[in-house]
Design an enzyme around this catalytic site. Structure first.
Site, PDB file in Angstrom:
ATOM      1  N   GLU A  25      -3.698 -10.261  -3.124  1.00 42.55           N
ATOM      2  CA  GLU A  25      -3.961  -8.998  -2.720  1.00 42.55           C
ATOM      3  C   GLU A  25      -5.143  -8.515  -3.420  1.00 42.55           C
ATOM      4  OE1 GLU A  25       0.104  -6.856  -1.562  1.00 42.55           O
ATOM      5  OE2 GLU A  25       0.309  -7.861  -3.290  1.00 42.55           O
ATOM      6  N   TYR A  57     -13.476  19.257   2.122  1.00 43.88           N
ATOM      7  CA  TYR A  57     -12.862  18.197   2.279  1.00 43.88           C
ATOM      8  C   TYR A  57     -13.727  16.856   2.206  1.00 43.88           C
ATOM      9  CZ  TYR A  57     -14.315  19.040   7.291  1.00 43.88           C
ATOM     10  OH  TYR A  57     -14.995  19.419   8.382  1.00 43.88           O
ATOM     11  N   GLU A  76       2.569   3.244  -5.830  1.00 47.55           N
ATOM     12  CA  GLU A  76       2.845   4.563  -6.542  1.00 47.55           C
ATOM     13  C   GLU A  76       1.881   4.947  -7.740  1.00 47.55           C
ATOM     14  OE1 GLU A  76       6.430   2.202  -5.436  1.00 47.55           O
ATOM     15  OE2 GLU A  76       4.479   1.915  -6.060  1.00 47.55           O
ATOM     16  N   LYS A 102       0.180   0.644   3.065  1.00 41.16           N
ATOM     17  CA  LYS A 102      -0.443  -0.893   2.912  1.00 41.16           C
ATOM     18  C   LYS A 102      -0.171  -1.392   4.403  1.00 41.16           C
ATOM     19  CE  LYS A 102      -0.657  -3.475  -0.449  1.00 41.16           C
ATOM     20  NZ  LYS A 102      -0.354  -4.536  -1.532  1.00 41.16           N
TER      21      LYS A 102
END
Length: 126
Positions: A25, A57, A76, A102
């Protein structure tokens, strides 16, 4: 009529990033989808039509992008960093609803995604 609540949001922003615990990953990366809704008083901008009177934005996106570019083991941690950076950069944000997914995580399951969702209130604005 008066505005009682207002939000600025980015919906389903796609990133290729290098978050995850597994070595693959971190080297190959994965696809992520982020949505964020920011409590922000747009009353003045609604009256003036001036971008200086709102939360831009495009600037929010650039901040989120910079955080997504920093590899982390845990979603997290990434979500927490994004929330901290948003409130530090834009102190008038009153709340944050953030969802980070993910896509197709390497866990042997047939699913569209897995992730984390945060709901925060800026104690300094309440």
């Amino acid at each position: 009529m008066r505005i009682t609540q207002s939000y600025i949001y980015l919906h389903d922003v796609r990133f290729h990033a290098f978050h995850g615990v597994l070595p693959q990953e971190r080297s190959v990366g994965a696809d992520f989808v982020l949505s964020v809704r920011l409590g922000y008083d747009v009353t003045r901008a609604a009256a003036t039509d001036d971008v200086q009177d709102t939360l831009n934005y495009a600037e929010v996106y650039q901040l989120v992008k910079r955080q997504m570019e920093q590899p982390s083991n845990l979603l997290e941690h990434v979500a927490g960093r994004i929330a901290d950076a948003l409130t530090n950069t834009f102190p008038a944000i009153t709340s944050i609803d953030l969802q980070l997914t993910k896509a197709n995580p390497p866990m042997g399951a047939d699913l569209r995604g897995a992730g984390v969702e945060l709901h925060l209130i800026n104690d300094k604005t309440h």
